[in-house]
Write a protein that holds these residues in place. Structure first.
Motif, PDB file in Angstrom:
ATOM      1  N   MET A 385       0.812  -1.204   0.000  1.00  0.00           N
ATOM      2  CA  MET A 385       0.000   0.000   0.000  1.00  0.00           C
ATOM      3  C   MET A 385       0.857   1.270   0.000  1.00  0.00           C
ATOM      4  O   MET A 385       1.803   1.382   0.770  1.00  0.00           O
ATOM      5  N   ILE A 386       0.471   2.227  -0.870  1.00  0.00           N
ATOM      6  CA  ILE A 386       1.260   3.454  -1.024  1.00  0.00           C
ATOM      7  C   ILE A 386       0.407   4.717  -0.959  1.00  0.00           C
ATOM      8  O   ILE A 386       0.934   5.820  -1.011  1.00  0.00           O
ATOM      9  N   GLY A 387      -0.920   4.593  -0.873  1.00  0.00           N
ATOM     10  CA  GLY A 387      -1.809   5.743  -0.985  1.00  0.00           C
ATOM     11  C   GLY A 387      -1.975   6.507   0.310  1.00  0.00           C
ATOM     12  O   GLY A 387      -1.751   5.984   1.403  1.00  0.00           O
ATOM     13  N   SER A 388      -2.374   7.769   0.190  1.00  0.00           N
ATOM     14  CA  SER A 388      -2.681   8.618   1.343  1.00  0.00           C
ATOM     15  C   SER A 388      -3.501   9.802   0.855  1.00  0.00           C
ATOM     16  O   SER A 388      -3.721   9.978  -0.352  1.00  0.00           O
ATOM     17  N   ASN A 389      -3.927  10.638   1.799  1.00  0.00           N
ATOM     18  CA  ASN A 389      -4.674  11.837   1.412  1.00  0.00           C
ATOM     19  C   ASN A 389      -3.759  12.937   0.887  1.00  0.00           C
ATOM     20  O   ASN A 389      -4.214  14.046   0.608  1.00  0.00           O
ATOM     21  N   LYS A 390      -2.481  12.618   0.720  1.00  0.00           N
ATOM     22  CA  LYS A 390      -1.521  13.588   0.175  1.00  0.00           C
ATOM     23  C   LYS A 390      -0.982  13.168  -1.189  1.00  0.00           C
ATOM     24  O   LYS A 390      -0.058  13.790  -1.706  1.00  0.00           O
ATOM     25  N   MET A 391      -1.577  12.123  -1.758  1.00  0.00           N
ATOM     26  CA  MET A 391      -1.063  11.618  -3.035  1.00  0.00           C
ATOM     27  C   MET A 391      -1.771  12.264  -4.224  1.00  0.00           C
ATOM     28  O   MET A 391      -3.006  12.340  -4.267  1.00  0.00           O
ATOM     29  N   ASN A 392      -0.984  12.710  -5.193  1.00  0.00           N
ATOM     30  CA  ASN A 392      -1.485  13.191  -6.472  1.00  0.00           C
ATOM     31  C   ASN A 392      -0.984  12.264  -7.578  1.00  0.00           C
ATOM     32  O   ASN A 392       0.150  11.776  -7.521  1.00  0.00           O
ATOM     33  N   ILE A 393      -1.843  12.027  -8.573  1.00  0.00           N
ATOM     34  CA  ILE A 393      -1.464  11.198  -9.721  1.00  0.00           C
ATOM     35  C   ILE A 393      -1.899  11.917 -10.988  1.00  0.00           C
ATOM     36  O   ILE A 393      -3.055  12.350 -11.101  1.00  0.00           O
ATOM     37  N   ASP A 394      -0.981  12.040 -11.926  1.00  0.00           N
ATOM     38  CA  ASP A 394      -1.286  12.619 -13.235  1.00  0.00           C
ATOM     39  C   ASP A 394      -1.182  11.562 -14.307  1.00  0.00           C
ATOM     40  O   ASP A 394      -0.263  10.724 -14.285  1.00  0.00           O
ATOM     41  N   GLY A 395      -2.125  11.580 -15.254  1.00  0.00           N
ATOM     42  CA  GLY A 395      -2.023  10.766 -16.439  1.00  0.00           C
ATOM     43  C   GLY A 395      -1.331  11.556 -17.526  1.00  0.00           C
ATOM     44  O   GLY A 395      -1.668  12.723 -17.760  1.00  0.00           O
ATOM     45  N   ILE A 396      -0.366  10.949 -18.184  1.00  0.00           N
ATOM     46  CA  ILE A 396       0.404  11.631 -19.223  1.00  0.00           C
ATOM     47  C   ILE A 396       0.056  11.003 -20.561  1.00  0.00           C
ATOM     48  O   ILE A 396       0.271   9.811 -20.787  1.00  0.00           O
ATOM     49  N   ALA A 397      -0.493  11.826 -21.460  1.00  0.00           N
ATOM     50  CA  ALA A 397      -0.927  11.355 -22.772  1.00  0.00           C
ATOM     51  C   ALA A 397       0.277  11.157 -23.690  1.00  0.00           C
ATOM     52  O   ALA A 397       1.405  11.554 -23.379  1.00  0.00           O
ATOM     53  N   ASN A 398       0.028  10.561 -24.839  1.00  0.00           N
ATOM     54  CA  ASN A 398       1.111  10.310 -25.795  1.00  0.00           C
ATOM     55  C   ASN A 398       1.765  11.593 -26.283  1.00  0.00           C
ATOM     56  O   ASN A 398       2.942  11.589 -26.667  1.00  0.00           O
ATOM     57  N   ASP A 399       1.015  12.706 -26.270  1.00  0.00           N
ATOM     58  CA  ASP A 399       1.601  13.980 -26.703  1.00  0.00           C
ATOM     59  C   ASP A 399       2.275  14.731 -25.550  1.00  0.00           C
ATOM     60  O   ASP A 399       2.719  15.869 -25.717  1.00  0.00           O
ATOM     61  N   GLY A 400       2.340  14.103 -24.376  1.00  0.00           N
ATOM     62  CA  GLY A 400       3.014  14.709 -23.238  1.00  0.00           C
ATOM     63  C   GLY A 400       2.124  15.541 -22.341  1.00  0.00           C
ATOM     64  O   GLY A 400       2.569  15.995 -21.279  1.00  0.00           O
ATOM     65  N   GLN A 401       0.864  15.742 -22.730  1.00  0.00           N
ATOM     66  CA  GLN A 401      -0.032  16.551 -21.911  1.00  0.00           C
ATOM     67  C   GLN A 401      -0.433  15.796 -20.640  1.00  0.00           C
ATOM     68  O   GLN A 401      -0.704  14.602 -20.656  1.00  0.00           O
ATOM     69  N   LYS A 402      -0.466  16.537 -19.508  1.00  0.00           N
ATOM     70  CA  LYS A 402      -0.821  15.954 -18.227  1.00  0.00           C
ATOM     71  C   LYS A 402      -2.275  16.232 -17.878  1.00  0.00           C
ATOM     72  O   LYS A 402      -2.773  17.334 -18.125  1.00  0.00           O
ATOM     73  N   GLU A 403      -2.932  15.230 -17.302  1.00  0.00           N
ATOM     74  CA  GLU A 403      -4.304  15.393 -16.820  1.00  0.00           C
ATOM     75  C   GLU A 403      -4.406  14.799 -15.414  1.00  0.00           C
ATOM     76  O   GLU A 403      -3.831  13.736 -15.148  1.00  0.00           O
ATOM     77  N   PRO A 404      -5.118  15.463 -14.515  1.00  0.00           N
ATOM     78  CA  PRO A 404      -5.219  14.945 -13.143  1.00  0.00           C
ATOM     79  C   PRO A 404      -6.101  13.701 -13.061  1.00  0.00           C
ATOM     80  O   PRO A 404      -7.197  13.669 -13.614  1.00  0.00           O
ATOM     81  N   ILE A 405      -5.613  12.683 -12.370  1.00  0.00           N
ATOM     82  CA  ILE A 405      -6.387  11.478 -12.073  1.00  0.00           C
ATOM     83  C   ILE A 405      -6.758  11.453 -10.599  1.00  0.00           C
ATOM     84  O   ILE A 405      -7.901  11.190 -10.237  1.00  0.00           O
ATOM     85  N   PHE A 406      -5.776  11.748  -9.731  1.00  0.00           N
ATOM     86  CA  PHE A 406      -6.004  11.842  -8.286  1.00  0.00           C
ATOM     87  C   PHE A 406      -5.492  13.189  -7.782  1.00  0.00           C
ATOM     88  O   PHE A 406      -4.441  13.669  -8.233  1.00  0.00           O
ATOM     89  N   ARG A 407      -6.250  13.784  -6.870  1.00  0.00           N
ATOM     90  CA  ARG A 407      -5.788  14.959  -6.153  1.00  0.00           C
ATOM     91  C   ARG A 407      -6.100  14.760  -4.666  1.00  0.00           C
ATOM     92  O   ARG A 407      -7.230  14.427  -4.316  1.00  0.00           O
ATOM     93  N   ASP A 408      -5.084  14.937  -3.853  1.00  0.00           N
ATOM     94  CA  ASP A 408      -5.225  14.764  -2.401  1.00  0.00           C
ATOM     95  C   ASP A 408      -5.859  13.417  -2.059  1.00  0.00           C
ATOM     96  O   ASP A 408      -6.720  13.309  -1.182  1.00  0.00           O
ATOM     97  N   GLY A 409      -5.441  12.394  -2.796  1.00  0.00           N
ATOM     98  CA  GLY A 409      -5.846  11.037  -2.474  1.00  0.00           C
ATOM     99  C   GLY A 409      -7.166  10.569  -3.038  1.00  0.00           C
ATOM    100  O   GLY A 409      -7.548   9.418  -2.824  1.00  0.00           O
ATOM    101  N   ASN A 410      -7.871  11.429  -3.794  1.00  0.00           N
ATOM    102  CA  ASN A 410      -9.190  11.043  -4.316  1.00  0.00           C
ATOM    103  C   ASN A 410      -9.290  11.301  -5.819  1.00  0.00           C
ATOM    104  O   ASN A 410      -8.474  12.030  -6.393  1.00  0.00           O
ATOM    105  N   TRP A 411     -10.289  10.697  -6.433  1.00  0.00           N
ATOM    106  CA  TRP A 411     -10.492  10.857  -7.875  1.00  0.00           C
ATOM    107  C   TRP A 411     -10.594  12.338  -8.237  1.00  0.00           C
ATOM    108  O   TRP A 411     -11.246  13.107  -7.547  1.00  0.00           O
ATOM    109  N   ALA A 412      -9.983  12.697  -9.350  1.00  0.00           N
ATOM    110  CA  ALA A 412     -10.033  14.077  -9.831  1.00  0.00           C
ATOM    111  C   ALA A 412     -10.919  14.189 -11.061  1.00  0.00           C
ATOM    112  O   ALA A 412     -10.960  15.225 -11.728  1.00  0.00           O
ATOM    113  N   PHE A 413     -11.660  13.141 -11.375  1.00  0.00           N
ATOM    114  CA  PHE A 413     -12.611  13.190 -12.493  1.00  0.00           C
ATOM    115  C   PHE A 413     -13.921  12.535 -12.074  1.00  0.00           C
ATOM    116  O   PHE A 413     -13.987  11.822 -11.096  1.00  0.00           O
TER     117      PHE A 413
END
Length: 413
Positions: A385-413
């Protein structure tokens, strides 16, 4: 709506859930149940319900913590590289004949504390090698399987050390019932609705086909590349006969496989890992081109290092899983010391083998074809286990653009 139910009523509902949703037993199907002697009553109830729902024959494989400990303390050291061939034949025969497999997890997290590491790892490796075909079929959804939990005296004491001894098992049962939606009026229907929500999250991520994910949190800065045509999944799975089953109950995760050689950076655990009858805690893994190149742990470092040395594949990751910090298990603020629960309270990764169904066409691929597509192969698969309420995760597209998936440990979409 939450209900005030007697314990026996909840236990029957739990057993029904395991049979009807977990393994989804079919008419004339074999069922194999593995459980400890602590939970023979639950196995008996499940067996009766399975027969009422059409099971042809229910096989129950019992284990006992005291007998297991006695073996590790007293058996000759050279006996731990042996795994009974008849146990292999049993599993493979049942799998070949369309059986469903149900595991009731209740092991004491400290069962093998103080036991020589080489004994533990020798048996882990021997069992992994002996059951390699069985686990490959499991990871390709060749048959239905499910893992549920039930308390043991030692496990309950670990989770609730501040309660009087006579209250500990009841408290753990109530926590298990809450996590598996037993305390709502229509548990089976509630599970189907939850299943649909998990699949909707997976559908969104599959539509994105991100090239990589970037994890950041205190003690973590990790880049994970994803294989081409990867598949995110969660909730129910479909076996080779087209029947749905729920592999883990509870489950709150959406997961896929990483590209074996595409992991770089470092990641720090946020919950203890119960493995091989020992606790591993406060550890950091560092990766380069997918391979673990450094291990640091405040507790259980020798066990963790031995796990990574199981085989070459154990130096790599096989699973990445997303779980919101707002999940019910996380919000319970309980530390279960049991991966079935703790992994569903936290983002997690898995050392070892990848699931074949995490890539398009993977269920029909050979081991060599899966490896060629970037999926890791190993004798082991261990979530941490690695998650917490301080974890952010970005998805990086093939063109290099970043999109938020997680912010502060929760779904960002």
């Amino acid at each position: 709506m939450n209900l005030l139910l007697s314990f026996d009523t909840k236990l029957i509902k739990y057993a029904e859930l395991a049979v009807k949703v977990g393994v989804n037993i079919q008419k004339d199907q074999y069922l194999y149940i593995s459980c400890s002697t602590d939970n023979l009553k639950l196995a008996q109830i499940i067996t009766k319900i399975a027969y009422k729902n059409g099971a042809k024959h229910v096989f129950v494989d019992l284990s006992d913590d005291e007998l297991v400990r006695a073996r590790y303390e007293g058996a000759p050291k050279d006996s731990f590289d042996f795994f009974p061939p008849w146990k292999v034949q049993e599993r493979e025969w049942l799998a070949d004949h369309g059986a469903a497999f149900l595991s009731i997890s209740s092991q004491n997290p400290d069962l093998l504390k103080g036991i020589e590491r080489d004994r533990i790892m020798a048996f882990q490796k021997a069992s992994g090698q002996a059951l390699a075909n069985y686990y490959q079929w499991l990871q390709a959804d060749k048959f239905s399987w499910s893992v549920i939990a039930a308390p043991s005296k030692a496990w309950a004491a670990k989770v609730f050390p501040n309660l009087p001894e006579e209250q500990q098992i009841d408290a753990l049962w109530e926590a298990i019932f809450a996590a598996t939606r037993i305390d709502v009026e229509l548990s089976v229907e509630a599970w189907h609705a939850h299943d649909q929500e998990l699949h909707s999250k997976a559908d969104y991520l599959n539509s994105k086909q991100y090239k990589s994910l970037h994890y950041t949190a205190p003690g973590t800065d990790l880049m994970i590349e994803l294989p081409a045509h990867h598949i995110w999944t969660g909730g129910s799975s479909i076996n080779i006969q087209g029947q749905a089953f729920m592999a883990n109950m509870p489950t709150e995760e959406i997961f896929t496989a990483p590209l074996k050689t595409g992991v770089n950076g470092y990641v720090t655990s946020t919950k203890p890992l119960s493995y091989g009858g020992n606790i591993i805690d406060h550890f950091t893994l560092t990766f380069k081109d997918g391979r673990i190149i450094d291990i640091k742990a405040e507790q259980g470092q020798d066990i963790l290092a031995a796990l990574v040395e199981t085989d070459e594949g154990a130096h790599y990751l096989g699973e990445i899983a997303l779980v919101p910090h707002a999940s019910p298990i996380s919000q319970s603020n309980l530390l279960f010391y049991n991966t079935l629960f703790d992994e569903n309270a936290s983002n997690h990764l898995a050392i070892g083998s990848a699931y074949a169904f995490c890539i398009e066409g993977g269920k029909e691929m050979t081991t060599e074809e899966l490896s060629a597509h970037g999926l890791n192969q190993s004798l082991t698969h261990v979530d941490f286990m690695i998650g917490s309420n301080k974890m952010n995760i970005d998805g990086i597209a093939n063109d290099g653009q970043k999109e938020p998936i997680f912010r502060d440990g929760n779904w960002a979409f």
